[in-house]
Scaffold this active site. Structure first.
Site, mmCIF file in Angstrom:
data_model
loop_
_atom_site.group_PDB
_atom_site.id
_atom_site.type_symbol
_atom_site.label_atom_id
_atom_site.label_comp_id
_atom_site.label_asym_id
_atom_site.label_seq_id
_atom_site.Cartn_x
_atom_site.Cartn_y
_atom_site.Cartn_z
ATOM 1 C CG ASP A 38 -6.994 -28.382 -64.218
ATOM 2 O OD1 ASP A 38 -6.629 -29.494 -63.809
ATOM 3 O OD2 ASP A 38 -6.320 -27.337 -64.079
ATOM 4 C CE LYS A 60 -5.595 -29.421 -58.453
ATOM 5 N NZ LYS A 60 -4.538 -28.421 -58.206
ATOM 6 C CG MET A 174 -9.799 -19.502 -57.833
ATOM 7 S SD MET A 174 -8.240 -20.399 -57.688
ATOM 8 C CE MET A 174 -7.077 -19.030 -57.602
#
Length: 244
Positions: A38, A60, A174
């Site tokens: 990632d 991502k 996040m």
């Protein structure tokens, strides 16, 4: 002749500091035939990947997923069915808002062997590197992790009144893009606008930045300091301990 089935190691790579990768995670990484990783895996950890291993970047960014989640799961399955030793590297801990469980479901459905190697979650390590103990006997009896990521319908799934009643520190992951909505929700639920808060960007890395603020001023601080993902939003009186 059919290839012997391989195995998948789901490894939490930690929050970025290579010293926080576990010994077991490193041992699994260095024997990999394929490494699927990632965006938030630290560059020093990526340097540990064997030169002979196939590298597959499925990173991502917020709102931009060049490799959709179902495709990531399919890659793991196909490489394991080819008989490869597959390492899936995910930032932090792969079971803490990392969708690791989803990736393992497809492997389990096809009888592919796998092993989970837990990682140090950025929720706690980033706070610690910023001098914030997420629990402290004089301040709280609990700590709570919340994702600030929006659901598919565009809404945040947060029970602000319940969080306000719990009284323990809140660690939002996040959440940078939604801090104003989160702060407004907490204040509307009765939390004091003066509640101490901290923003920790790039926790545990040399580029780490920390901003101390209050709940009422948190969204403005994000704009003024140009805080970007990955970052933690920590809400609670334990933030007062950061300077000492």
């Amino acid at each position: 002749m059919m290839a012997e089935m391989g195995k998948v190691y789901l490894i939490g790579a930690g929050p970025g500091d290579p010293g926080l990768l576990t010994v077991k995670g490193r041992d699994c990484l260095v024997k990999a035939d394929v490494v699927v990783y990632d965006r938030l895996v630290g560059p020093k950890i990526l340097e540990m990947i064997p030169e002979s291993a196939e590298r597959i970047d499925v990173g991502k960014n917020s709102g931009h997923h060049p490799v959709p989640q179902p495709e990531i799961s399919r890659i793991l399955l196909e490489k394991a069915l080819e008989g490869k030793c597959v390492t899936r590297l995910k930032g932090g801990d792969s079971f803490v808002f990392g969708r690791g469980g989803e990736e393992l479901e497809l492997l389990a459905a096809h009888g592919v062997p796998f092993e989970v190697v837990p990682g140090v979650t950025s929720a706690f390590a980033g706070a610690a590197y910023a001098g914030i103990p997420v629990t402290h006997r004089d301040y709280c009896a609990s700590v709570h992790l919340i994702t600030g990521h929006r659901q598919k319908n565009g809404a945040l799934s947060i029970d602000y009144e319940a969080l306000n009643r719990l009284k323990g520190p809140l660690v939002f992951m996040m959440s940078v893009a939604n801090i104003d909505e989160i702060a407004q929700g907490l204040m509307a639920a009765g939390m004091s606008p003066d509640m101490p808060c901290a923003l920790v960007e790039n926790g545990t890395l040399p580029s780490q930045r920390k901003c101390l603020t209050t709940l009422a001023l948190a969204a403005r601080k994000v704009q003024e300091a140009q805080i970007h993902s990955p970052a933690l939003f920590i809400v609670g009186r334990v933030c007062l301990l950061s300077e000492t």
